[in-house]
Scaffold this motif. Sequence first.
Motif, PDB file in Angstrom:
ATOM      1  N   TYR A   1       0.838  -1.194   0.000  1.00 35.50           N
ATOM      2  CA  TYR A   1       0.000   0.000   0.000  1.00 35.50           C
ATOM      3  C   TYR A   1       0.873   1.244   0.000  1.00 35.50           C
ATOM      4  O   TYR A   1       2.091   1.150   0.183  1.00 35.50           O
ATOM      5  N   PRO A   2       0.283   2.413  -0.246  1.00 35.55           N
ATOM      6  CA  PRO A   2       1.075   3.627  -0.415  1.00 35.55           C
ATOM      7  C   PRO A   2       2.002   3.920   0.756  1.00 35.55           C
ATOM      8  O   PRO A   2       1.722   3.574   1.903  1.00 35.55           O
ATOM      9  N   VAL A   3       3.096   4.602   0.449  1.00 26.42           N
ATOM     10  CA  VAL A   3       4.065   5.028   1.455  1.00 26.42           C
ATOM     11  C   VAL A   3       3.460   6.180   2.263  1.00 26.42           C
ATOM     12  O   VAL A   3       2.843   7.087   1.703  1.00 26.42           O
ATOM     13  N   ILE A   4       3.642   6.153   3.576  1.00 22.45           N
ATOM     14  CA  ILE A   4       3.096   7.185   4.452  1.00 22.45           C
ATOM     15  C   ILE A   4       4.163   8.237   4.748  1.00 22.45           C
ATOM     16  O   ILE A   4       5.234   7.930   5.272  1.00 22.45           O
ATOM     17  N   PHE A   5       3.836   9.499   4.401  1.00 20.07           N
ATOM     18  CA  PHE A   5       4.692  10.635   4.708  1.00 20.07           C
ATOM     19  C   PHE A   5       4.009  11.485   5.781  1.00 20.07           C
ATOM     20  O   PHE A   5       2.808  11.397   5.989  1.00 20.07           O
ATOM     21  N   GLN A   6       4.773  12.339   6.445  1.00 26.32           N
ATOM     22  CA  GLN A   6       4.223  13.215   7.480  1.00 26.32           C
ATOM     23  C   GLN A   6       5.143  14.414   7.629  1.00 26.32           C
ATOM     24  O   GLN A   6       6.336  14.322   7.374  1.00 26.32           O
ATOM     25  N   ALA A   7       4.550  15.570   8.025  1.00 28.92           N
ATOM     26  CA  ALA A   7       5.357  16.787   8.028  1.00 28.92           C
ATOM     27  C   ALA A   7       5.187  17.649   9.280  1.00 28.92           C
ATOM     28  O   ALA A   7       5.631  18.788   9.277  1.00 28.92           O
ATOM     29  N   GLY A   8       4.573  17.161  10.326  1.00 27.68           N
ATOM     30  CA  GLY A   8       4.356  17.980  11.515  1.00 27.68           C
ATOM     31  C   GLY A   8       5.631  18.200  12.312  1.00 27.68           C
ATOM     32  O   GLY A   8       6.447  17.295  12.462  1.00 27.68           O
ATOM     33  N   ASP A   9       5.788  19.418  12.879  1.00 32.05           N
ATOM     34  CA  ASP A   9       7.002  19.743  13.622  1.00 32.05           C
ATOM     35  C   ASP A   9       6.738  20.037  15.095  1.00 32.05           C
ATOM     36  O   ASP A   9       7.671  20.231  15.864  1.00 32.05           O
ATOM     37  N   SER A  10       5.488  20.093  15.505  1.00 36.90           N
ATOM     38  CA  SER A  10       5.193  20.248  16.927  1.00 36.90           C
ATOM     39  C   SER A  10       5.543  18.952  17.649  1.00 36.90           C
ATOM     40  O   SER A  10       5.888  17.940  17.022  1.00 36.90           O
TER      41      SER A  10
ATOM     42  N   LEU B   1       7.726   3.128  -5.225  1.00 38.07           N
ATOM     43  CA  LEU B   1       8.225   4.124  -4.287  1.00 38.07           C
ATOM     44  C   LEU B   1       8.852   3.459  -3.068  1.00 38.07           C
ATOM     45  O   LEU B   1       9.884   3.913  -2.561  1.00 38.07           O
ATOM     46  N   ARG B   2       8.256   2.372  -2.590  1.00 40.06           N
ATOM     47  CA  ARG B   2       8.879   1.635  -1.483  1.00 40.06           C
ATOM     48  C   ARG B   2      10.266   1.147  -1.870  1.00 40.06           C
ATOM     49  O   ARG B   2      11.209   1.189  -1.077  1.00 40.06           O
ATOM     50  N   GLY B   3      10.395   0.674  -3.080  1.00 39.49           N
ATOM     51  CA  GLY B   3      11.691   0.220  -3.547  1.00 39.49           C
ATOM     52  C   GLY B   3      12.715   1.336  -3.567  1.00 39.49           C
ATOM     53  O   GLY B   3      13.851   1.159  -3.140  1.00 39.49           O
ATOM     54  N   HIS B   4      12.305   2.521  -4.037  1.00 37.70           N
ATOM     55  CA  HIS B   4      13.225   3.661  -4.079  1.00 37.70           C
ATOM     56  C   HIS B   4      13.720   4.025  -2.682  1.00 37.70           C
ATOM     57  O   HIS B   4      14.883   4.409  -2.507  1.00 37.70           O
TER      58      HIS B   4
END
Length: 469
Positions: A213-222, A424-427
């Motif tokens: 399944y899709p790769v999970i990204f996240q960008a929170g800095d708190s 994308l997981r492979g990359h």
Amino acid sequence: MSHSKPRTLKLGAILAGVGTDFSSWRLPDLPSNASIDIDWYIRNARLAEEAKFDLVFIVDSPFITPDTAPHFLNRLEPLTLLSALAVSTSKIGLVGTLTTTYWEPYNVARLFGSLDHISRGRAGWNVVTTGLEGAARNYGHDKHLDHAVRYRRAKEFVEVVKGLWDSYEADAFPYDKEKGIFLDKSKQHALNHQGAFLSVAGPLALSRSKQGYPVIFQAGDSNDGRQLGAEIADATFAGVEDFDGARDYYQDLKRRARAAGRDPDLITVLPGIAPIIADTDEEAQAIARERTGDITIEQKLVALGRAFNYHDFRQYPLDAPFPDVSGLTLNSYKGHAERILRGVKANALTLREAAERYGTWRLSFVGSAETVADEIERWFRDGAADGFNVRVSAPHDFALFRERVIPILQQRGLFKTDYEQDTLRGHLGLPVPENRWSAKEPEAVRASNDAGTGFSTVPASGDLQVAAS
């Protein structure tokens, strides 16, 4: 985790049309309608793929004002856009932003699951909780959820979406035309989730993709954002300003991941950069000064205010001490706002000085190709980044990065010369996640299906009260 290959840089390309600052749109070689021009996106995604970038990234947010930066005022919706890029490219990853606060898990699972099939395993989801309070009114709500509640909901939301992506085991569809068997019904699983914030039955009407399944990204800095990233993300987009801040973030995130029982090497940290490259360092620095000078102090104040839910800092004297904003809610971009306030206090900044420092993109990667490559290598080797997310809105800068900087990184063995994988997981060097049902003993699966329980989380009474209010 032991790696059989040397660690190498990962690169993303931020496709943000006319730019999330206030000056890029005026560049003569950038089309004024780039943010809604699919040909611009396709062209730049293909250029990034030719340069062997690992992914392209589409930013998004669901609230604007008349003073919002140009790209956000008039832009394409990420999933629709990425679907077009999926059939226009063949190897590069496709990552888009979508909020957990104003969507439902079933919709998100279906959208990103479909993109993952269309792209043959190249999709990624940037999980956000929405920083701008004004978004609430665009979705029929009077009030934005509290910051901490948004992050608790987001964690449950992601787990539900993953559960929906596991609705079918790998061999659920025999496609046996002779026997007339399309589906092995024992390999389809309802989720039947009942949690603190969400109730989702399932199953999702879509099988898993080539990469699971899709790769999970996240960008929170708190603090909440970093903790969520450490617990659920395969990669993070780090909002940092300099090397020291980047290294602190990197070490903190990896420490949190380890404490959560995860392998920290399986989280790729990608700070965003906007390289300015010229024949010499002096020429590049002059270009940077000129571009920063094109942004008015009023625009810098607007950019500064965005972290505080578009608070209008134009109402205060510019050369007086930074105004007391203790009465403002930090229920928007909390981590960014807190970082600004720490910097203001530590350096006793006036409002003008704060706007100059925080109202423009910090340009750390400015110089000749060799200088920029040196800085990239320093951040990579000295524990501040696993790679970088490169802003694309300035066409000449992007061309010089591809044509001059990347060959230097390749010569140093820091960046690949060709794709070795096609997902994308492979990359990113990530394993394909095991289907939760395939991992269970057959008896346990049958018992769960018979009971109709699926997977669930025990609701906390306090969370239930908030979710119902």
